[in-house]
Structure formats: structure tokens, C-alpha cells
Design an enzyme around this catalytic site. Structure first.
Site, PDB file in Angstrom:
ATOM      1  CB  SER A 227      -0.835   0.069   1.197  1.00  0.00           C
ATOM      2  OG  SER A 227      -1.541   1.289   1.337  1.00  0.00           O
TER       3      SER A 227
ATOM      4  CE1 TYR B  67      -3.679  -2.175   5.455  1.00  0.00           C
ATOM      5  CE2 TYR B  67      -3.067   0.061   4.642  1.00  0.00           C
ATOM      6  CZ  TYR B  67      -3.659  -1.189   4.347  1.00  0.00           C
ATOM      7  OH  TYR B  67      -3.559  -1.776   2.852  1.00  0.00           O
TER       8      TYR B  67
END
Length: 266
Positions: A135, A148
Site C-alpha cells: 500500500s 496498518y
């Protein structure tokens, strides 16, 4: 043969369908057995070959069982796509340790474990591909996704180092750094205690676009690719304008969470 984790929906399901359409046998893994079986049935109905394995990849013993089942039923893994993951959006101190632990195990430990399991086999055969779904959050620290983003930063570092180690071995390893993808992840994050929906839904790309990039990386291996490609400037934005994010990031986070929680109450 390809092993795709987190394949009951979203990126994983789209990737499994695409790989199967190109003639690869696929093993798909996730926790939701009914959804997983539905994806496997779709692939079979379209003329492909797939097996589904229900497993909780936060658990080491279940990851080992997956590896054993895949080898027994389909043989050696030629392509590994580490996609399984969860997210959460909110202030870090409001995130439960139980959820943080699950995120670390699923986003980070599962990917590392499967990668280190299959690398020796691939190196021995002098062929194989590993693609990790990362990501942009891994290289662009953002308020609201502290844990995250940290798991994805690990994936970035892990993938880059192994890519360099594997040069000349016949085994290729790369990472896809994507922006927001239109999957169930935002709704799932918002459903968690103290969580909120992940912003930027309107800028999201469909999961099929990520699947296409997986296939492209298999055909033309490289260390990293961004989706959309414009996001390759993100690390430079952090370096140049991180001080602005320091100032305004917390304000934006408070406003977004307040708005989402007001919407829930209404």
C-alpha cells in the site's frame, strides 16, 4: 500453480479469477468459506481449476496446514500472491490490542511466513514469482492508519530486500503499492470498535485493476509498481511536505471521524 491469500473477495478474488483465466491452477485461501467456495465455483464454471482452503491466517499452525494442503492437491507453488489483510481507521490509542495483533499477524506475519516457506523451493527449482500486495501507506505515513501503515512499511522493506537478494536466482519478487482500492475494506474498518471508514473512496480503483497489474508483473517482473502510477511521487511528497501533514493531519482525522460517527448515529 498459484496460491492467492485473502481471495474470498476484492483483490484476491479478482486476481484468482484472472490467473485462472490465463491457465494457472489456483489455490485460494481465506476465512469465509461460503464466499471462498463461490469464487472457486466461478473459476471452475469458466473452465479453470481452483481449490479453496478455509483458514485463519493469523494462526501459524493454520498457515502450515495450508501449505501442506496446497502441495498435496496441486503440487509445487509457482506463483505466490500475498494479499490477505485488514485495515482500521482512527486514533491509534483507540485501537484495541487484539485488533492490532490480528492486523500484524495477517498483514505482516502471514506474508512473511508464506514467502519464507516457498522461497527455498523456488530457488531450488530456479523459478518462481512472489508478489506482495502493499500500500502507498507503507511509504507515506498517514494519521489514522498507524498500525496498518506500519505493516505495509514492513512489506515494502521486506520485498525490496528480498528482491535484491534473489537477483540471478531465477526467482522474482515484487511489491504492488496501491492507493485506495474499492473493496469491502473501508466498510469492514468502520464496523470495528472505535473505527471509521477509510477516506478516499471516491479516488479508489477497482480490484480488477490491481489483478491486471499482478499479471503484468508476472510477465514483466520488477521490484515495485504503483497503482495508479501517479502515486510514485508520494514518498517525495512526504519528504517535502511532511511538516504540513504534521500540522493539519490530526485536524483532518478528528473531522473525518466526527463526521462518520455523526452519520452512524443519524
Amino acid at each position: 500453480m498459484a496460491l492467492v491469500t485473502g481471495a474470498s473477495s476484492g483483490i484476491g478474488a479478482a486476481t484468482a479469477r484472472l490467473l485462472a483465466s490465463h491457465g494457472l491452477k489456483v489455490a485460494i485461501v481465506a476465512r469465509r468459506g461460503d464466499r471462498l467456495e463461490s469464487v472457486a465455483d466461478e473459476i471452475t464454471a469458466a473452465g479453470g481449476q481452483a481449490i479453496s482452503i478455509v483458514a485463519d491466517l493469523t494462526r501459524e499452525d493454520e498457515r502450515l496446514k495450508v501449505a501442506e494442503a496446497v502441495t498435496l492437491q496441486l503440487g509445487p507453488v509457482d506463483v505466490l500472491v500475498n494479499n490477505a489483510g485488514i485495515a482500521w481507521y482512527g486514533f491509534g490509542e483507540e485501537m484495541s490490542w487484539q485488533l492490532a495483533w490480528q492486523m500484524i499477524q495477517l498483514n505482516l506475519a502471514a506474508a512473511a511466513h508464506f514467502t519464507l516457506q516457498y522461497l527455498p523451493q523456488m530457488k531450488a527449482r530456479r523459478t518462481g514469482h512472489i508478489i506482495n500486495i502493499g500500500s502507498i501507506a507503507g511509504s507515506f505515513p498517514s494519521q489514522g492508519v498507524a498500525v496498518y501503515g506500519a505493516t505495509k512499511a514492513f512489506i515494502d522493506n521486506f520485498s525490496t530486500a528480498l528482491h535484491r537478494e534473489l537477483r540471478g536466482t531465477g526467482v522474482r519478487l515484487g511489491v504492488i503499492r496501491s492507493g485506495y482500492v474499492n473493496t469491502e475494506m473501508s466498510a469492514t474498518a468502520a464496523a470495528q470498535p472505535n473505527g471509521g471508514p477509510i477516506p478516499a473512496e471516491r479516488f479508489g480503483v477497482p480490484p480488477e485493476r490491481v489483478a491486471e497489474r499482478v499479471w503484468d508483473m508476472l510477465k514483466r517482473p520488477r521490484r515495485v509498481t504503483y497503482i495508479p502510477r501517479l502515486l510514485r511521487v508520494a514518498p517525495w511528497v512526504e519528504l517535502s511536505f511532511g511538516w504540513l501533514i504534521d500540522l493539519f493531519g490530526p485536524v483532518l482525522l478528528r473531522r473525518r471521524l466526527a463526521a462518520s460517527r455523526l452519520h452512524v448515529r443519524d
